[in-house]
Design a protein around this motif. Structure first.
Motif, mmCIF file in Angstrom:
data_model
loop_
_atom_site.group_PDB
_atom_site.id
_atom_site.type_symbol
_atom_site.label_atom_id
_atom_site.label_comp_id
_atom_site.label_asym_id
_atom_site.label_seq_id
_atom_site.Cartn_x
_atom_site.Cartn_y
_atom_site.Cartn_z
ATOM 1 N N PHE A 1 7.050 -115.618 31.860
ATOM 2 C CA PHE A 1 8.243 -114.824 32.170
ATOM 3 C C PHE A 1 8.932 -115.278 33.469
ATOM 4 C CE2 PHE A 1 10.144 -111.214 34.415
ATOM 5 C CZ PHE A 1 11.206 -110.965 33.574
ATOM 6 N N PRO A 2 8.204 -115.375 34.609
ATOM 7 C CA PRO A 2 8.892 -115.820 35.829
ATOM 8 C C PRO A 2 9.481 -117.214 35.676
ATOM 9 C CG PRO A 2 6.702 -114.985 36.344
ATOM 10 C CD PRO A 2 6.793 -115.070 34.860
ATOM 11 N N CYS A 3 8.780 -118.054 34.913
ATOM 12 C CA CYS A 3 9.260 -119.421 34.734
ATOM 13 C C CYS A 3 10.562 -119.427 33.926
ATOM 14 C CB CYS A 3 8.085 -120.177 34.091
ATOM 15 S SG CYS A 3 8.384 -121.541 33.082
ATOM 16 N N GLU A 4 10.643 -118.626 32.880
ATOM 17 C CA GLU A 4 11.874 -118.533 32.078
ATOM 18 C C GLU A 4 12.999 -117.875 32.884
ATOM 19 O OE1 GLU A 4 12.623 -119.199 28.550
ATOM 20 O OE2 GLU A 4 10.973 -120.571 28.932
ATOM 21 N N ALA B 1 5.576 -107.572 33.325
ATOM 22 C CA ALA B 1 6.449 -108.733 33.530
ATOM 23 C C ALA B 1 7.318 -108.516 34.767
ATOM 24 C CB ALA B 1 7.324 -108.961 32.299
ATOM 25 N N ILE B 2 7.857 -107.286 34.919
ATOM 26 C CA ILE B 2 8.721 -107.038 36.076
ATOM 27 C C ILE B 2 7.904 -107.127 37.373
ATOM 28 C CG2 ILE B 2 10.185 -105.304 37.205
ATOM 29 C CD1 ILE B 2 11.180 -104.547 34.398
ATOM 30 N N LEU B 3 6.683 -106.581 37.338
ATOM 31 C CA LEU B 3 5.819 -106.698 38.527
ATOM 32 C C LEU B 3 5.610 -108.171 38.879
ATOM 33 C CD1 LEU B 3 2.878 -104.124 38.097
ATOM 34 C CD2 LEU B 3 4.764 -104.067 39.716
ATOM 35 N N ALA B 4 5.380 -108.991 37.849
ATOM 36 C CA ALA B 4 5.160 -110.422 38.109
ATOM 37 C C ALA B 4 6.395 -111.024 38.777
ATOM 38 C CB ALA B 4 4.839 -111.163 36.817
ATOM 39 N N GLY B 5 7.581 -110.625 38.311
ATOM 40 C CA GLY B 5 8.807 -111.124 38.922
ATOM 41 C C GLY B 5 8.919 -110.688 40.378
ATOM 42 N N VAL B 6 8.525 -109.421 40.642
ATOM 43 C CA VAL B 6 8.612 -108.905 42.010
ATOM 44 C C VAL B 6 7.586 -109.609 42.922
ATOM 45 C CG1 VAL B 6 8.389 -106.833 43.436
ATOM 46 C CG2 VAL B 6 9.550 -106.700 41.245
#
Ligand code: PFF
Length: 447
Positions: free
Chosen positions: A30-33, A261-266
């Motif tokens: 997810f962060p990579c995309e 996924a959002i936590l990973a982005g944060v």
């Protein structure tokens, strides 16, 4: 007839489905995309895709699995006998196998990073050095393959120990732990200098960045992340007890998955801006930013060890579900023993894993359509097989299945209320297939 295995408890079943959904897709892919496709713009499209389309396909798959009590191919054979619909099941089995190939490589990387954390070797003097270390590890001939082998063997034994003991137990303990450590990492990441710029990148949408390519990637990522479009949730739902509230389960699984996924982005994007890394650097992103964060924390090696253990477990509970799709198919449709079926899947998956791993090293010059084998498998499965599979699953459930049968299954024969049933039917019949078809057609350049 032999009684089919079921998950033991409601919590265990949610955890097993969450275990399948939450994995490298959330924390690595997810962060990579999002980084490659404009951050905030991608996030908005992604949340729409996952909360509406992902949820609809998941509920459609739950219906197919529990109504038929079959694997992904058997489900179509039972619900639409002597028809071509079973091709959808085969699409799922093949996609599961192909994803298994590249997923086991990244899972192997998590084991290496776990090992490096515990031996105190996950240190470097600069971002460039972290990037270089990662590059020289992934392009090595043997080390990553050794980890693919270890990971495949672990998966093999968990799958063999069966639904209840293996899958359910592992998910129930480890998933909540992963959640807690992610929150700790979020707090740590937000305290880094210049973290606000990362948050802005992630949450501030620049609508001019939304192209058909971005929408297709977001759609593919949504389906990949919640494990739909390929019969994985059909297979798991075939183990659901008849009293389970499937609409609520779908809402829980998709919501938890999106939160992770959002936590990973944060965690990742504030670190990206703080360390001056490019957000669009692709598959290496997580493996460069996270060690950097850990290095700046007190007891960094310990944190990083715990994190990579949990990431490896999140990967394991997902890869198990991929394995299970193919194993259940061979076991049920070809009447093989579970042992034989699982052995075939593990061996084939390992060979594919080796090829994918080598595509970072000696096979990096082998390109098909301009992509390495690893990137090709990732692209073909997530961006083509899952969306197209998801679209036809919706068409099947929306147009072919009798609505009385659908309603009876989703309301447990009228014993529970599903107020949004007609909304679901509308979405599954028109909205989801039309949107997915338009995105695919646009992306393939057909209009
Ligand atoms: N959902 C998993 C993840 O996000 O890591 C990956 C995955 C598992 C995709 C099972 C598809 C699947 F059937």
């Amino acid at each position: 007839m032999k009684q089919r295995a079921t998950f033991n408890s409601k919590l265990g079943l949610i955890m097993a489905s969450v275990g399948s959904a939450v994995g490298l897709g959330n924390i690595w892919r997810f962060p990579c995309e999002a980084g490659e496709h404009g951050g905030g713009a991608f996030l908005i499209v992604y949340v729409f895709c996952v909360m509406i389309l992902g949820m609809v396909v998941m509920l459609a798959e739950f219906f197919l699995g529990r109504a038929s009590q079959q694997d992904s191919v058997g489900a179509f054979k039972i619900l639409a006998p002597r028809s071509m619909w079973k091709i959808l099941g085969y699409n799922g089995v093949i996609a599961a196998f192909l994803i298994f190939g590249f997923y086991s490589v990244v899972s192997g990387w998590t084991l290496e990073y776990m090992y490096q954390s515990i031996t105190g070797n996950l240190n470097a003097n600069s971002v460039e050095e972290f990037t270089e270390n990662f590059g020289s590890f992934t392009s090595d001939m043997f080390r990553p393959i050794l980890w693919v082998l270890v990971f495949t063997l672990i998966t093999h034994f968990v799958v063999l120990s069966g639904v209840k003991k293996g899958i359910e137990r592992a998910s129930k303990i480890m998933m909540p732990m992963l959640f807690v450590i992610l929150i700790i990492l979020c707090i740590r990441s937000l305290m880094l200098p210049n973290s606000l710029a990362g948050l802005k990148f992630f949450f501030n949408p620049d609508f001019s960045k939304i192209t058909s390519g971005v929408v297709l990637s977001a759609l593919g990522q949504a389906f990949f992340s919640v494990s739909v479009g390929m019969g994985c949730m059909i297979t798991y739902a075939s183990y659901f007890h008849k009293s389970i509230n499937m609409p609520n389960t779908a809402v829980s699984v998709v919501t938890i998955d999106t939160l992770v996924a959002i936590l990973a982005g944060v965690i990742i994007f504030p670190a990206v801006t703080s360390f001056g890394i490019s957000p669009s650097q692709g598959p290496t992103l997580v493996f460069v930013t996270l060690p950097n964060i850990f290095q700046q924390m007190p007891f960094g090696s310990l944190w990083s060890f715990i994190f990579f253990v949990l990431l490896a477990i999140a990967a394991l509970t997902s890869i198990i579900s991929l394995h299970e799709v193919a194993t259940a198919y061979l076991h049920e449709q070809h009447r093989m023993s579970r042992f034989k079926a699982a052995t075939i899947v593990s061996s084939g998956g390992f060979v594919l894993g080796v090829i994918c791993s080598l595509s970072f090293g000696v096979l990096s010059h082998v390109k098909i359509l301009g992509l390495t084998v690893f990137d090709l498998l990732d692209f073909v499965t997530a961006n083509l097989m899952l969306p197209i599979g998801g679209m036809f699953i919706c068409i099947f459930v929306g147009w072919r299945v009798n609505k009385k049968v659908l309603k009876a299954e989703l309301t447990n024969n009228g014993t529970l209320k599903f107020r949004l049933f007609s909304v679901f039917v509308f979405l599954v019949k028109y909205v989801a297939p039309i949107i997915i078809a338009l995105v695919c057609i646009k992306q393939l350049g057909l209009f």
